[in-house]
Design a protein around this motif. Sequence first.
Motif, PDB file in Angstrom:
ATOM      1  N   MET A  12       0.842  -1.187   0.000  1.00  0.00           N
ATOM      2  CA  MET A  12       0.000   0.000   0.000  1.00  0.00           C
ATOM      3  C   MET A  12       0.883   1.245   0.000  1.00  0.00           C
ATOM      4  O   MET A  12       1.858   1.327   0.751  1.00  0.00           O
ATOM      5  CB  MET A  12      -0.918   0.000   1.229  1.00  0.00           C
ATOM      6  CG  MET A  12      -1.872   1.187   1.280  1.00  0.00           C
ATOM      7  SD  MET A  12      -2.932   1.139   2.756  1.00  0.00           S
ATOM      8  CE  MET A  12      -3.898  -0.333   2.392  1.00  0.00           C
ATOM      9  N   THR A  13       0.569   2.207  -0.839  1.00  0.00           N
ATOM     10  CA  THR A  13       1.344   3.434  -0.922  1.00  0.00           C
ATOM     11  C   THR A  13       1.102   4.308   0.298  1.00  0.00           C
ATOM     12  O   THR A  13      -0.026   4.476   0.746  1.00  0.00           O
ATOM     13  CB  THR A  13       0.961   4.212  -2.194  1.00  0.00           C
ATOM     14  OG1 THR A  13       1.191   3.378  -3.334  1.00  0.00           O
ATOM     15  CG2 THR A  13       1.804   5.469  -2.336  1.00  0.00           C
ATOM     16  N   PHE A  14       2.191   4.849   0.846  1.00  0.00           N
ATOM     17  CA  PHE A  14       2.083   5.733   2.000  1.00  0.00           C
ATOM     18  C   PHE A  14       1.718   7.130   1.510  1.00  0.00           C
ATOM     19  O   PHE A  14       2.434   7.716   0.695  1.00  0.00           O
ATOM     20  CB  PHE A  14       3.417   5.768   2.750  1.00  0.00           C
ATOM     21  CG  PHE A  14       3.430   6.721   3.917  1.00  0.00           C
ATOM     22  CD1 PHE A  14       2.821   6.380   5.108  1.00  0.00           C
ATOM     23  CD2 PHE A  14       4.045   7.951   3.818  1.00  0.00           C
ATOM     24  CE1 PHE A  14       2.839   7.244   6.198  1.00  0.00           C
ATOM     25  CE2 PHE A  14       4.073   8.828   4.893  1.00  0.00           C
ATOM     26  CZ  PHE A  14       3.467   8.462   6.085  1.00  0.00           C
ATOM     27  N   VAL A  15       0.604   7.657   2.006  1.00  0.00           N
ATOM     28  CA  VAL A  15       0.144   8.982   1.609  1.00  0.00           C
ATOM     29  C   VAL A  15      -0.068   9.813   2.866  1.00  0.00           C
ATOM     30  O   VAL A  15      -0.773   9.395   3.788  1.00  0.00           O
ATOM     31  CB  VAL A  15      -1.163   8.910   0.794  1.00  0.00           C
ATOM     32  CG1 VAL A  15      -1.650  10.311   0.454  1.00  0.00           C
ATOM     33  CG2 VAL A  15      -0.966   8.090  -0.473  1.00  0.00           C
ATOM     34  N   LEU A  16       0.562  10.968   2.905  1.00  0.00           N
ATOM     35  CA  LEU A  16       0.409  11.906   4.013  1.00  0.00           C
ATOM     36  C   LEU A  16       0.212  13.277   3.406  1.00  0.00           C
ATOM     37  O   LEU A  16       1.069  13.764   2.656  1.00  0.00           O
ATOM     38  CB  LEU A  16       1.650  11.881   4.903  1.00  0.00           C
ATOM     39  CG  LEU A  16       1.666  12.803   6.117  1.00  0.00           C
ATOM     40  CD1 LEU A  16       0.526  12.451   7.064  1.00  0.00           C
ATOM     41  CD2 LEU A  16       3.000  12.697   6.853  1.00  0.00           C
ATOM     42  N   ASP A  17      -0.911  13.896   3.704  1.00  0.00           N
ATOM     43  CA  ASP A  17      -1.260  15.177   3.106  1.00  0.00           C
ATOM     44  C   ASP A  17      -0.136  16.197   3.304  1.00  0.00           C
ATOM     45  O   ASP A  17       0.329  16.420   4.420  1.00  0.00           O
ATOM     46  CB  ASP A  17      -2.555  15.706   3.728  1.00  0.00           C
ATOM     47  CG  ASP A  17      -3.035  16.980   3.066  1.00  0.00           C
ATOM     48  OD1 ASP A  17      -2.971  17.062   1.831  1.00  0.00           O
ATOM     49  OD2 ASP A  17      -3.471  17.890   3.786  1.00  0.00           O
ATOM     50  N   GLY A  18       0.305  16.786   2.187  1.00  0.00           N
ATOM     51  CA  GLY A  18       1.333  17.821   2.250  1.00  0.00           C
ATOM     52  C   GLY A  18       2.750  17.294   2.350  1.00  0.00           C
ATOM     53  O   GLY A  18       3.691  18.087   2.495  1.00  0.00           O
ATOM     54  N   PHE A  19       2.942  15.977   2.282  1.00  0.00           N
ATOM     55  CA  PHE A  19       4.274  15.384   2.418  1.00  0.00           C
ATOM     56  C   PHE A  19       4.609  14.589   1.169  1.00  0.00           C
ATOM     57  O   PHE A  19       3.845  13.731   0.733  1.00  0.00           O
ATOM     58  CB  PHE A  19       4.308  14.470   3.645  1.00  0.00           C
ATOM     59  CG  PHE A  19       5.607  13.734   3.829  1.00  0.00           C
ATOM     60  CD1 PHE A  19       6.751  14.414   4.215  1.00  0.00           C
ATOM     61  CD2 PHE A  19       5.686  12.367   3.613  1.00  0.00           C
ATOM     62  CE1 PHE A  19       7.945  13.748   4.380  1.00  0.00           C
ATOM     63  CE2 PHE A  19       6.876  11.687   3.791  1.00  0.00           C
ATOM     64  CZ  PHE A  19       8.009  12.384   4.176  1.00  0.00           C
ATOM     65  N   ASP A  20       5.772  14.879   0.580  1.00  0.00           N
ATOM     66  CA  ASP A  20       6.244  14.191  -0.619  1.00  0.00           C
ATOM     67  C   ASP A  20       7.269  13.149  -0.202  1.00  0.00           C
ATOM     68  O   ASP A  20       8.441  13.469   0.038  1.00  0.00           O
ATOM     69  CB  ASP A  20       6.861  15.218  -1.585  1.00  0.00           C
ATOM     70  CG  ASP A  20       7.202  14.619  -2.943  1.00  0.00           C
ATOM     71  OD1 ASP A  20       7.508  13.412  -2.995  1.00  0.00           O
ATOM     72  OD2 ASP A  20       7.197  15.365  -3.944  1.00  0.00           O
TER      73      ASP A  20
END
Length: 281
Positions: A1-9
């Motif tokens: 699963m891809t790690f997604v954190l709002d505002g973080f690349d």
Amino acid sequence: MTFVLDGFDLDAFVAATLAEDLGPGGDITSEAVIPADARFRGVMDSRDPIVVAGLPIAEAFFRALDPNVAIERLVEEGERVPAGTDLLRLTGRGRAMLTAERSALNTIQHLSGIATLTRAYVDAIAGTGAILLDTRKTIPGLRRLEKYATKVGGAENHRMGLWDAAMIKDNHVAVADGVAEAVRRAAAAGIARIIVEVDRIDQIAPALAAGATHLLLDNMAPEILREAVGLVAGRVPTEASGGVTLDTIRAKAETGVTFISVGRITQSAPAADIGLDFDTL
């Protein structure tokens, strides 16, 4: 699963962190000592009891240098584990795994340390109804990650920066010549969320009358906090802040405040003791 954190690349973070470590010459030790075709297997484990935070970010460092690395995650993000728990198993190119090791460990040690300390504070106020908040006391450049770790530990995020809520503090009040005028100016500017720091009971009424939407009750003893909460009477959320420790947080939570903010959970969290041992295939 891809790690997604709002505002973080994540890709940019991994690339910049590895570039800092590799510099202009690369991993000269691994290139000199480890054969190019060597393959390693490794186990990342915790030597402390921890709340795990940062596994997907640690994994990204290994994948950046060896897209074919095999990674088996043995625990879940946010899981509380005892000392001696294996967290990840990895199999891949030896040089790549050694090059990624320090960046991956630094990240997961730091974030798990924050999540673990945060959970201790959350446990300390369990059953009181008070909610733990983090603060802006974060390492420059790591705020999104550190606030992610506090959420993993069970806290809620306070404002992310200077942009998403007004917070009127003592210096703003001094320049504006009073709490009421400072709040009035923020309201006139069209700001929806106006957090006001008060350190005296007599500042509460003028702050509320001028349009405060949240009161930060700064450095108040529990008996004063209880009085302040009674005066506010649920009209806006209340937040205890300032000098809160594990020894003092429960008494503050039992006063009926909505929130308690603690800078220590990001500013003073010790790194978790997590290691990674390799052997050759």
